[in-house]
Design a protein around this motif. Structure first.
Motif, PDB file in Angstrom:
ATOM      1  N   MET A  17       0.860  -1.190   0.000  1.00  0.00           N
ATOM      2  CA  MET A  17       0.000   0.000   0.000  1.00  0.00           C
ATOM      3  C   MET A  17       0.894   1.237   0.000  1.00  0.00           C
ATOM      4  N   ARG A  18       0.788   2.029  -1.080  1.00  0.00           N
ATOM      5  CA  ARG A  18       1.579   3.262  -1.198  1.00  0.00           C
ATOM      6  C   ARG A  18       0.699   4.446  -0.798  1.00  0.00           C
ATOM      7  N   VAL A  19       1.173   5.231   0.183  1.00  0.00           N
ATOM      8  CA  VAL A  19       0.365   6.317   0.743  1.00  0.00           C
ATOM      9  C   VAL A  19       1.132   7.633   0.624  1.00  0.00           C
ATOM     10  N   PRO A  20       0.694   8.557  -0.257  1.00  0.00           N
ATOM     11  CA  PRO A  20       1.344   9.869  -0.348  1.00  0.00           C
ATOM     12  C   PRO A  20       1.051  10.712   0.896  1.00  0.00           C
ATOM     13  N   LEU A  21       2.044  11.430   1.354  1.00  0.00           N
ATOM     14  CA  LEU A  21       1.885  12.284   2.539  1.00  0.00           C
ATOM     15  C   LEU A  21       0.858  13.377   2.288  1.00  0.00           C
ATOM     16  N   SER A  22       0.834  13.936   1.074  1.00  0.00           N
ATOM     17  CA  SER A  22      -0.130  15.001   0.787  1.00  0.00           C
ATOM     18  C   SER A  22      -1.561  14.500   0.912  1.00  0.00           C
ATOM     19  N   TRP A  23      -1.796  13.253   0.572  1.00  0.00           N
ATOM     20  CA  TRP A  23      -3.141  12.682   0.684  1.00  0.00           C
ATOM     21  C   TRP A  23      -3.507  12.491   2.154  1.00  0.00           C
ATOM     22  N   LEU A  24      -2.558  12.064   2.978  1.00  0.00           N
ATOM     23  CA  LEU A  24      -2.823  11.926   4.410  1.00  0.00           C
ATOM     24  C   LEU A  24      -3.198  13.272   5.019  1.00  0.00           C
ATOM     25  N   ARG A  25      -2.509  14.314   4.583  1.00  0.00           N
ATOM     26  CA  ARG A  25      -2.744  15.649   5.159  1.00  0.00           C
ATOM     27  C   ARG A  25      -4.115  16.195   4.796  1.00  0.00           C
ATOM     28  N   GLU A  26      -4.788  15.580   3.843  1.00  0.00           N
ATOM     29  CA  GLU A  26      -6.141  16.008   3.513  1.00  0.00           C
ATOM     30  C   GLU A  26      -7.114  15.665   4.636  1.00  0.00           C
ATOM     31  N   PHE A  27      -6.752  14.665   5.472  1.00  0.00           N
ATOM     32  CA  PHE A  27      -7.650  14.220   6.526  1.00  0.00           C
ATOM     33  C   PHE A  27      -7.157  14.557   7.932  1.00  0.00           C
ATOM     34  N   THR A  28      -5.872  14.801   8.101  1.00  0.00           N
ATOM     35  CA  THR A  28      -5.346  15.164   9.413  1.00  0.00           C
ATOM     36  C   THR A  28      -4.118  16.051   9.218  1.00  0.00           C
ATOM     37  N   PRO A  29      -3.955  17.099  10.001  1.00  0.00           N
ATOM     38  CA  PRO A  29      -2.875  18.062   9.768  1.00  0.00           C
ATOM     39  C   PRO A  29      -1.512  17.572  10.276  1.00  0.00           C
ATOM     40  N   TRP A  64      -4.525  16.664 -10.783  1.00  0.00           N
ATOM     41  CA  TRP A  64      -4.347  16.383  -9.356  1.00  0.00           C
ATOM     42  C   TRP A  64      -4.734  14.930  -9.027  1.00  0.00           C
ATOM     43  N   MET A  65      -5.792  14.444  -9.698  1.00  0.00           N
ATOM     44  CA  MET A  65      -6.201  13.067  -9.444  1.00  0.00           C
ATOM     45  C   MET A  65      -5.225  12.088 -10.075  1.00  0.00           C
ATOM     46  N   GLN A  66      -4.800  12.351 -11.303  1.00  0.00           N
ATOM     47  CA  GLN A  66      -3.808  11.490 -11.938  1.00  0.00           C
ATOM     48  C   GLN A  66      -2.521  11.436 -11.121  1.00  0.00           C
ATOM     49  N   ARG A  67      -2.134  12.581 -10.590  1.00  0.00           N
ATOM     50  CA  ARG A  67      -0.894  12.634  -9.807  1.00  0.00           C
ATOM     51  C   ARG A  67      -0.985  11.747  -8.577  1.00  0.00           C
ATOM     52  N   ARG A  68      -2.102  11.825  -7.877  1.00  0.00           N
ATOM     53  CA  ARG A  68      -2.254  10.998  -6.676  1.00  0.00           C
ATOM     54  C   ARG A  68      -2.310   9.512  -7.020  1.00  0.00           C
ATOM     55  N   LEU A  69      -2.990   9.179  -8.096  1.00  0.00           N
ATOM     56  CA  LEU A  69      -3.056   7.774  -8.490  1.00  0.00           C
ATOM     57  C   LEU A  69      -1.667   7.253  -8.838  1.00  0.00           C
ATOM     58  N   ARG A  70      -0.886   8.043  -9.568  1.00  0.00           N
ATOM     59  CA  ARG A  70       0.467   7.593  -9.918  1.00  0.00           C
ATOM     60  C   ARG A  70       1.320   7.412  -8.678  1.00  0.00           C
ATOM     61  N   LEU A  71       1.252   8.348  -7.763  1.00  0.00           N
ATOM     62  CA  LEU A  71       2.048   8.236  -6.544  1.00  0.00           C
ATOM     63  C   LEU A  71       1.628   7.006  -5.738  1.00  0.00           C
ATOM     64  N   ALA A  72       0.337   6.644  -5.819  1.00  0.00           N
ATOM     65  CA  ALA A  72      -0.146   5.461  -5.104  1.00  0.00           C
ATOM     66  C   ALA A  72       0.100   4.179  -5.877  1.00  0.00           C
ATOM     67  N   GLY A  73       0.706   4.284  -7.062  1.00  0.00           N
ATOM     68  CA  GLY A  73       1.083   3.094  -7.815  1.00  0.00           C
ATOM     69  C   GLY A  73       0.080   2.639  -8.839  1.00  0.00           C
ATOM     70  N   MET A  74      -0.904   3.495  -9.204  1.00  0.00           N
ATOM     71  CA  MET A  74      -1.910   3.100 -10.184  1.00  0.00           C
ATOM     72  C   MET A  74      -1.812   3.977 -11.422  1.00  0.00           C
ATOM     73  N   ARG A  78       7.827   5.715 -16.120  1.00  0.00           N
ATOM     74  CA  ARG A  78       8.898   4.945 -15.501  1.00  0.00           C
ATOM     75  C   ARG A  78      10.203   5.724 -15.444  1.00  0.00           C
ATOM     76  N   GLU A  79      10.474   6.503 -16.478  1.00  0.00           N
ATOM     77  CA  GLU A  79      11.728   7.269 -16.507  1.00  0.00           C
ATOM     78  C   GLU A  79      11.747   8.361 -15.451  1.00  0.00           C
ATOM     79  N   LEU A  80      10.552   8.755 -14.962  1.00  0.00           N
ATOM     80  CA  LEU A  80      10.486   9.746 -13.880  1.00  0.00           C
ATOM     81  C   LEU A  80      10.356   9.089 -12.510  1.00  0.00           C
ATOM     82  N   GLY A  81      10.384   7.759 -12.473  1.00  0.00           N
ATOM     83  CA  GLY A  81      10.259   7.060 -11.198  1.00  0.00           C
ATOM     84  C   GLY A  81       8.849   7.003 -10.673  1.00  0.00           C
ATOM     85  N   LEU A  82       7.854   7.053 -11.585  1.00  0.00           N
ATOM     86  CA  LEU A  82       6.449   7.086 -11.166  1.00  0.00           C
ATOM     87  C   LEU A  82       5.750   5.746 -11.371  1.00  0.00           C
ATOM     88  N   GLY A  83       6.492   4.681 -11.494  1.00  0.00           N
ATOM     89  CA  GLY A  83       5.879   3.375 -11.695  1.00  0.00           C
ATOM     90  C   GLY A  83       6.588   2.626 -12.793  1.00  0.00           C
TER      91      GLY A  83
END
Length: 795
Positions: free
Chosen positions: A1-13, A231-241, A122-127
């Protein structure tokens, strides 16, 4: 499970440094396998727009692209098939740096100079996606740092989630844990549909297998297909999708955010504009989204259209028939709760483990089904211009309640070694969503349905320990003044058996409880009544062992193959038999087995000799003596895997308790064993439960013993043990010991007759026995053996 920090901060500071957050996750039991900073190794990569694409003059599969990056236009050579004029993509000019230490340089490719490189994910390290150049939002500013545009300055925690924590397979679940750990507020919206109805404009849901699908929620929306926002594509890529389309991305987004797997059907392609949830028919087939035709069984659950045509394997993967695509205008959104074990069986049998099945088979929240669907509808309104029908169909005949668990504060403190009050315990549990409905030192808590692992008081105690922090609980030595530790009688007897075997020169071995059918056949054992494992670790080792012998004989063969044929091994282990009447699980029993092969190495003053069955009989006698067995004997007769004329059954209290003898020559050849090999195998429970001779102390006689040797010629079938018991009974208490020391066969003795020689030792406790007394005892023994066994005294 890949969890971006920015996504966590959406629910708790969260303001703590990433390293401190990672340490907190480890303390909470959410193991951090890696902390990634995707943009750390990316430098100088900017946003560029492809102005023109022309063929390469000297190559068919690569093209030339003119890229405007806000500060001029450069030409690059690119082999990606998806580039086209107007495409906005990451551009790495000369001097830029990519992950892996790659620095971009000006290169000549097939005669054309390339002034940089267009980058894939892949060349940017995004999956791992390297199928084409990564497309950016059309309105991304040219020349902007791609790390800011793609959120590569984010931090991603790669977590290993244990099977009992499905709630942590969503960003909200991880945020809840961290908010409780750091004492921060948690803000999670839980929107619900406006109204629950039986049908929506003719769309209905029928659940024919409610035990496998306890809840099914369906909602309908008109959508405009396209790409999801950056913004949605970015979060999905960071989460590995990998982003696919706005509708599909929304379902994946909600799954990652709330551990709520969803599926969107093209409503226009669903026959009858409805859904039927049913079990498959044996041999039924359907094509899944990956283009593979799957053959199903009656244990697989399907989501079908109103005509009962399969459109998806429930909880695993959707079908190609009603897949959303560019022409989709109306979708039916599925949000369901499927029975976990059924999903796990289907996914494993089909070899089709998806992100959805990984969550369903662990157990998602049945009471978050409707709110998950509404969350997706709110996102579709935002990213797909959806016209959402606020109504929802909810098939939920037996709502799942929150489990009630009684918690004793004294028990919590006793188990953890803490000194918490009842209010402390309740306060620690509240941030995890564990409410209470009573007060006092013993109170009842309500476990949330998103935590299926909370079933008993000990589970709640574990949550208290996690909240306190195991590192903060002081170490204490448990005290129990009412009971002093010690071994049970059975444990002491088991150790006695081990001590005897070790003392006899045997080394303990541990063999696998799983065998191949060929192992039993080579060991001369029948395959009848053997337990077969449904999911063995190795296909060729599919049987639970019925005896210890095959494993020990294989160990002897392995030692012999490595140049050590002279071994003495023993093992105490569990064997398995078919379930008893009315039982479900196999019958388990504990056996002890010993094997000796090759040559017995003796002291420098004694010659070596071949191993003999008498070595193992001596071990058996020592075990019987140490356990003080009241009634045991050997009875000659064949036994599976042993030489038909050199084997005996071991009888304890009149019942068979094991076998001893020489390993059959066919087995020796099949396993390539050294010669000779002898085996002893006993039911340990029969030994430990046998009648015992009372333990008593007797004074040691100060008077000399008288030794008498007697040789009897008996019929071949008479067992030496039976003769020995006759001797003991006839001699009475004056007999101190009796030992068989010679077995002799000769034609001179007569056909079918054998000579057994015994050494008898007589002693009295209060005097020296006279010659007359010893003679009388000798005569009584001879008369008894002659009468009982048809024996003749050999001169």
């Amino acid at each position: 499970m890949r969890v971006p920090l920015s996504w966590l901060r959406e629910f708790t500071p969260l303001e703590a440094p990433p390293r401190e957050i990672a340490d907190a996750l480890d303390q909470l039991g959410l193991e951090v396998e890696a902390v990634e900073e995707p943009g750390r190794d990316v430098a100088g990569v900017v946003v560029g727009r492809i102005v023109d694409v022309v063929p390469h003059p000297d190559a068919d599969r690569i093209r030339l692209a003119d890229v405007d990056f806000g500060d001029g236009t450069l030409r690059v050579v690119c082999g990606a098939p998806n580039i086209h004029p107007g495409m906005v993509a990451p551009f790495a000019p000369v001097g830029a740096r990519l992950p892996g230490g790659l620095r971009i340089e000006k290169r000549r490719i097939r005669g054309v100079v390339s002034e940089g490189m267009l980058c894939s994910a892949r060349e940017l390290g995004l999956g791992d996606d390297h199928s084409g150049i990564l497309a950016l939002a059309p309105d991304a500013p040219l020349g902007a740092d791609v790390r800011e545009v793609l959120g590569l300055d984010d931090v991603v925690f790669d977590l290993s989630i244990t099977p009992n924590r499905p709630d942590a397979m969503g960003v909200v679940g991880v945020a809840r844990e961290l908010a409780a750990y750091f004492g921060l507020p948690l803000e999670v919206s839980a929107p619900e549909p406006g109204e629950f109805v039986d049908e929506i404009d003719g769309t209905r849901v029928v659940v024919e297998a409610p035990d496998r699908c306890p809840r099914f929620v369906a909602m309908v929306a008109r959508v405009t297909m396209g790409e999801s926002p950056e913004w949605m594509q970015r979060r999905l890529r960071l989460a590995g999708m990998r982003p696919i389309s706005n509708v599909v991305d929304v379902t994946n987004y909600v799954m990652l955010e709330r551990c709520r797997p969803l599926h969107a059907f093209d409503l226009g392609r669903l026959a009858g504009r409805g859904v039927v949830v049913r079990l498959a028919r044996d041999g039924e087939q359907m094509e899944t989204l990956d283009g593979v035709v799957r053959t199903l069984t009656a244990d697989d659950l399907l989501v079908c259209d109103a005509d009962s045509v399969p459109q998806g394997i429930a909880g695993v993967m959707g079908g190609a028939g009603a897949e959303v695509g560019p022409a989709t205008t109306e979708v039916l959104l599925e949000s369901a709760y499927f029975e976990p074990s059924g999903i796990a069986r289907t996914a494993k049998r089909l070899g089709l483990r998806s992100e959805a099945s990984a969550r369903f088979e662990r157990g998602v929240d049945p009471n978050g089904t409707a709110s998950g669907a509404q969350r997706a509808m709110d996102l579709l309104r935002e990213v797909a211009a959806a016209q959402v029908d606020r109504r929802a169909i909810d098939e939920y005949p037996r709502p799942v309640g929150r489990p009630r668990i009684q918690v004793r504060t004294a028990r919590v403190n006793a188990l953890l070694g803490t000194d918490l009050s009842a209010d402390d315990v309740r306060a620690l549990l509240a941030p995890l969503g564990i409410a209470h409905e009573s007060t006092g030192d013993t109170f009842t808590v309500l476990a949330p349905t998103f935590r299926p692992d909370l079933e008993r008081e000990i589970d709640v105690v574990e949550e208290v320990a996690r909240r306190v922090g195991l590192q903060h609980i002081p170490r204490t030595v448990p005290s129990n003044p009412e009971k002093i530790g010690g071994l049970t009688p059975a444990q002491r007897d088991r150790r006695t058996v081990v001590d005897v075997l070790v003392g006899a020169g045997h080394d303990e071995a541990y063999t696998l409880p799983l065998l191949a059918p060929a192992d039993l056949e080579r060991a001369g054992l029948p395959l009848d009544g053997v337990i077969e494992v449904e999911n063995p670790l190795r296909a060729e080792e599919s049987l639970l062992r019925p005896r210890l012998a095959p494993g020990l004989l294989r160990a002897v063969a392995t030692n012999a193959a490595h140049g050590t044929p002279d071994v003495a091994l023993f093992e105490i282990g569990t064997v398995f038999a078919p379930p008893a009447a009315g039982a479900v699980l196999p019958t388990e029993a504990t056996h002890v087995a010993a094997v000796r092969s090759g040559v017995v190495r003796r002291s420098p003053h004694e010659p070596d000799r071949d191993a003999s069955v008498h070595d193992l009989v001596a071990v058996l006698e020592a075990v019987a003596q140490e356990l003080r067995l009241a009634d045991w004997r050997l009875e000659a007769g064949p036994a599976p895997g042993l030489h038909p004329a050199r084997a005996a059954r071991v009888l304890v209290d009149g019942a068979e308790a094991g076998v001893v003898g020489e390993v059959d020559r066919d087995v020796v050849r099949a396993l390539d064993l050294p010669v000779p090999v002898h085996l002893l195998e006993l039911r340990l429970d029969a030994l430990l439960g046998a009648a015992r001779v009372a333990r008593r102390a007797a004074p040691v006689s100060r008077f000399p013993a008288s030794a008498v040797d007697l040789a009897f010629v008996v019929p071949e079938g008479v067992a030496a043990g039976d003769v020995q018991r006759t001797i003991r009974a006839a001699a009475g208490p004056a007999l101190e010991s009796v030992r068989l020391f010679d077995v002799f066969r000769s034609e001179a003795l007569g056909a079918g007759r054998v000579s057994l020689a015994f050494s008898l030792r007589f002693r009295a406790a209060d005097r020296t026995l006279t010659d007359e007394e010893v003679g009388a005892l000798r005569g009584a023994v001879i008369d008894a053996v002659v009468a009982a066994h048809g024996a003749e005294l050999r001169g």
